[in-house]
Design an enzyme around this catalytic site. Structure first.
Site, PDB file in Angstrom:
ATOM      1  N   VAL A   1      -5.327  -0.256  -4.756  1.00 23.42           N
ATOM      2  CA  VAL A   1      -4.974   0.852  -3.868  1.00 23.42           C
ATOM      3  C   VAL A   1      -4.702   0.344  -2.454  1.00 23.42           C
ATOM      4  CG1 VAL A   1      -5.567   3.179  -3.135  1.00 23.42           C
ATOM      5  CG2 VAL A   1      -6.491   2.310  -5.275  1.00 23.42           C
ATOM      6  N   ASP A   2      -5.501  -0.597  -1.991  1.00 24.97           N
ATOM      7  CA  ASP A   2      -5.229  -1.217  -0.693  1.00 24.97           C
ATOM      8  C   ASP A   2      -3.824  -1.795  -0.650  1.00 24.97           C
ATOM      9  OD1 ASP A   2      -7.436  -1.013   1.115  1.00 24.97           O
ATOM     10  OD2 ASP A   2      -8.585  -2.354  -0.144  1.00 24.97           O
TER      11      ASP A   2
END
Length: 398
Positions: A166-167
């Site tokens: 997700v980062d």
């Protein structure tokens, strides 16, 4: 006409205030595309990710490549004045600090736009403006609250994905926004604020499951317990406990598999002609394939599936990629010297452009390696630089 083999973003200057993964991944992608990315680091030990251990030890060495380092004490008055000078010549600013941090430093979007109306200001947060905007978020936090951890582990055992997915996705979405804003600036001459967030990035990744949920009468099962859309789509055991994933996702796949393995009886069986028919007979197909593979070496099994042009993959550990034949022969891994002096090979940006090139990979910089050169280029006099060095408002690598 665009000069062939010129890096696509050459001439774009980026001030990278990113930390940990989300912001730095955005800057790393822009740097790989040829932008001049200047990592703004605190004085002293520099970016904290330089010194993380465990999984965190891979952050700076990977996401810090192709960047320059300027070390400035942003909490000092002198440091803030220097940053204003750097803002004048910048095209893009990236930040993923906690909410309110850039305001306290006097570097919020409104102030930055006053200094440089053409600046693209990319703000990467945990949540977009709304009820959650002041919460602190992490990759694992949004994986839990957005359903990804539920989908990854078996029932009752939510499990985060095995990388900072997700980062990195948030960093990629920010790059998309930045490139869009640069295109708009080409037409209007005006900069703008680009916002993205971990939670909203995760929700986008979950879109296919939300669409499925709306059409299903039953709750969505986690991936390990899903009803597969295909009869053959799973991991099999080979000799010596080696594991091999095989996916047969079309009728053509099925026909080629049967011919390659000499399964003439299955090929002629009308009850196995379509995928949906094969699903109802899944057990006898899987049992037969598993029995065959248990007596085969991994390499022999892969040779069969490659000859039949069937999707397959050995189940590997991350470090197995260092020896991957395809990556070695295509330059998919590029030589990099890590901050601790270790020499290794790390993934290149997975893009090929027919007219433009990617930037030649340079190893992560030392803290403050480019402080004096960048500040001189911004028009800072030698007297001021000497004064700032004495006051420890800036730091060099020397």
């Amino acid at each position: 006409m665009v000069e062939q083999n010129k890096a696509a973003l050459e001439g774009i200057r980026v001030l990278d205030f990113g930390h940990t993964v989300m912001g730095p991944s955005c800057g790393a992608i822009l740097a790989d595309l040829g932008a001049e990315v200047i990592k703004i680091e605190p004085t002293g030990a520099g970016d904290p990710t330089r010194h993380l251990r465990g999984f965190g030890s891979g952050y700076f060495g990977f996401f810090g490549r192709n960047k320059k380092s300027v070390s400035i004490d942003l909490k000092s008055k002198s440091g803030q004045l220097l940053m204003e000078k750097l803002l004048i010549g910048a095209d893009v600013l990236i930040e993923n600090f906690a909410p309110g941090t850039m305001n306290r430093l006097g570097l919020d979007f409104a102030r930055a736009q006053q200094i440089n109306p053409g600046l693209i200001y990319a703000s990467l947060k945990g949540f977009m403006p709304g009820p959650y905007e002041n919460r602190l978020a992490l990759d694992e936090v949004v994986q839990m609250m957005g359903g990804l951890a539920f989908m990854t582990g078996p029932s009752g055992q939510p499990l985060r994905a095995g990388t900072s997915v997700v980062d990195i996705a948030g960093g990629m979405f920010a790059v998309i926004g930045i490139l869009t804003a640069l295109r708009d600036r080409d037409r209007t001459g005006q900069g703008q604020c680009v916002e993205t967030a971990l939670f909203e990035s995760l929700v986008y990744l979950m879109g296919q499951h939300l669409c499925y949920a709306w059409q299903s009468k039953d709750p969505i099962p986690p991936m390990p317990e899903r009803v597969s859309a295909w009869a053959v789509y799973q991991i099999f055991e080979c000799r010596n406990d080696d594991q091999l994933f095989v996916g047969v996702t079309s009728d053509n796949h099925w026909q080629r598999l049967c011919r390659q393995l000499g399964w003439e009886d299955f090929l002629k069986d009308e009850s196995l002609r379509t995928n949906n028919q094969r699903i109802t007979s899944k057990d006898r197909i899987i049992d037969r394939l598993q029995a065959m593979l248990m007596d085969m070496e991994m390499e022999d099994a892969m040779a069969h599936f490659e000859a039949a042009r069937i999707p397959f993959a050995p189940v590997q550990r991350p470090e197995d990629l260092f020896a991957d034949k395809h990556l070695r022969e295509t330059g998919g891994l590029v030589d990099t010297a890590l901050p601790d002096g270790t020499n290794t090979s790390l993934p290149r940006l997975p893009l090929q452009l027919s007219r433009s090139s990617l930037a030649k990979v340079k190893s992560p910089p030392k803290v403050g390696a480019d402080t004096l050169a960048i500040l001189r280029d911004a028009g800072i006099s030698e007297d001021i630089l000497v004064e700032c060095l004495r006051a420890r408002a800036i730091q060099t690598a020397d």
